[in-house]
Design a protein around this motif. Sequence first.
Motif, PDB file in Angstrom:
ATOM      1  N   UNK A 224      17.266  70.253  -3.634  1.00 59.78           N
ATOM      2  CA  UNK A 224      18.602  69.893  -3.157  1.00 59.78           C
ATOM      3  C   UNK A 224      18.660  70.001  -1.640  1.00 59.78           C
ATOM      4  N   UNK A 225      19.169  68.928  -0.996  1.00 65.14           N
ATOM      5  CA  UNK A 225      19.488  68.913   0.435  1.00 65.14           C
ATOM      6  C   UNK A 225      20.994  68.786   0.518  1.00 65.14           C
ATOM      7  N   UNK A 226      21.649  69.647   1.322  1.00 64.19           N
ATOM      8  CA  UNK A 226      23.111  69.709   1.245  1.00 64.19           C
ATOM      9  C   UNK A 226      23.670  70.216   2.565  1.00 64.19           C
ATOM     10  N   UNK A 227      24.966  70.008   2.797  1.00 65.25           N
ATOM     11  CA  UNK A 227      25.612  70.545   3.982  1.00 65.25           C
ATOM     12  C   UNK A 227      26.703  69.645   4.499  1.00 65.25           C
ATOM     13  N   UNK A 228      26.829  69.568   5.840  1.00 62.77           N
ATOM     14  CA  UNK A 228      27.928  68.843   6.454  1.00 62.77           C
ATOM     15  C   UNK A 228      27.565  67.525   7.074  1.00 62.77           C
ATOM     16  N   UNK A 229      26.292  67.196   7.149  1.00 64.93           N
ATOM     17  CA  UNK A 229      25.864  65.993   7.866  1.00 64.93           C
ATOM     18  C   UNK A 229      26.033  64.731   7.040  1.00 64.93           C
ATOM     19  N   UNK A 230      26.692  63.735   7.632  1.00 64.51           N
ATOM     20  CA  UNK A 230      26.659  62.378   7.104  1.00 64.51           C
ATOM     21  C   UNK A 230      25.398  61.688   7.620  1.00 64.51           C
ATOM     22  N   UNK A 231      25.034  60.591   6.976  1.00 62.29           N
ATOM     23  CA  UNK A 231      23.854  59.851   7.405  1.00 62.29           C
ATOM     24  C   UNK A 231      24.243  58.839   8.485  1.00 62.29           C
ATOM     25  N   UNK A 232      24.499  59.402   9.680  1.00 62.86           N
ATOM     26  CA  UNK A 232      24.810  58.622  10.866  1.00 62.86           C
ATOM     27  C   UNK A 232      24.136  59.300  12.054  1.00 62.86           C
ATOM     28  N   UNK A 233      23.834  58.542  13.083  1.00 60.62           N
ATOM     29  CA  UNK A 233      22.984  59.038  14.164  1.00 60.62           C
ATOM     30  C   UNK A 233      23.530  60.285  14.830  1.00 60.62           C
TER      31      UNK A 233
END
Length: 484
Positions: A224-233
């Motif tokens: 599992x990879x998780x947290x607050x980051x969206x996939x944007x630069x």
Amino acid sequence: MTLDIFFDRYLLTVHGIVVALGLIVYVGVARALPQRRDPPAAIAWVVALALLPYVALPLYLMFGSRKLRMRDAPVLARPPVQGDADDPESSLWSRRLGQAMGLAPAAPYAELRIHADGAEAKAAALELIRGARVSLDVCSFILARDPLGEEIAAALRERAESGIQVRLLIDGIGAWLGGRIDFEPLRRSGVAVVMFVPPFRSILRGRANLRNHRKMVIADRERLWCGGRNFAAEYFEADAALRGTGSIRSRTWHDLTFDLRGPIAAQARDHFDQDWAYATRVPLPPRADRGIAPDLGTDRARAPGDGPLAQLVPSGPEQVDDTVQVLLVSGCFMARRGILIVTPYFIPDATLLMALTIAARRGVAVDIVMPSRSNHVLADIARYRPLRDLAAAGARIWFAPHMLHAKAVVIDDEVALAGSANLDARSLFLNYELMVAFYEPVDVRRFAHWIAAEKAAATPVHLRQPGLVRDLAEGLVLWLAFQL
């Protein structure tokens, strides 16, 4: 018949009927469904329905729903959470509360990596994606039309073309915010792509205001990879094309993500399946048909060799309780030494604000770390009133010089909550969010050290009482901008 008489007899009567209808609908829904609105939100809806019923009633029907589950589904009996209740370092209260709210039991995990920066977070996400052998499930609020988004999309296409089952769930509003990425190349490669509650298809269902804000990558039900980051630069490495423009997106944001291995990843996959079923309107098959054993409840004292324990804390309309808010309020009353918070936006409800204020007044060290300027102007205006209340109670406020998008709370080095939920009304009461509660003292301290490093780079803030105009502006923003 004169125009004045016609207006008096008919138009005012029609207007009164529309107002009465709007209020009846609101009261009926409030009584029939357990929406449990914050009092200011309830007052705002009533005032709007009374003054502008022709606008407010359609808006209420489109955006007014807050909960999907009307009552608790039957739950198999679970054994009580076991542990040493007399241990002053015990996190037993959190696990018992989670069990009472019907959350999945705490589960073992291993190989926890807390990502130091965006480059490490991107490398970990790509490692999970490229390492998947059977299935790959990705959920994000945003998949941007930028170099980072294209790199993630290319990795997903490669996995699907190699025969892996790949599913991508993107929020319906987030898909627009990310620049309207073209999903057709993904679909042609075999990636199943679904938008969660597309805004123009969900208005009549009254779901247009419900957003999926969860961020997770699940590989093979094991990682599992998780947290607050969206996939944007900007969440990983700022887009070079924007540098020098002065935009807040021209600099890399500081955010918090992590990855791990273990049974908790399988629980995350179960939640992904539920969100996928809701988005596609296809009911989930029984757990046995999906190759999943029934969850009979396994939360217990840790046995040697089990590994550390963590618990998924999903929050949103599909949960009967406001799980993250309930855990935070309870944690404020249970805390004895310190509450350490990092959040990009701080607009808590009255109950959470009161709990934090009481904790500060009774001597608990309450520290809140947030950006001096976030990417939401209204949130920056609205935060000062609750922050002043906390500062007056003895809490310490810290403003970071950069955009800080991390979301985590550490209570007494006993519990660390990390994931996607901001400390604002939308995250706590409307969005689909996912937090993970970590109970291993060593790992709890690792999250505390991550926040402490951000605090070390921040500046303590001494808030002054506002003038009349500023105070009115803050009140209007709090009342109008965060009620839907």
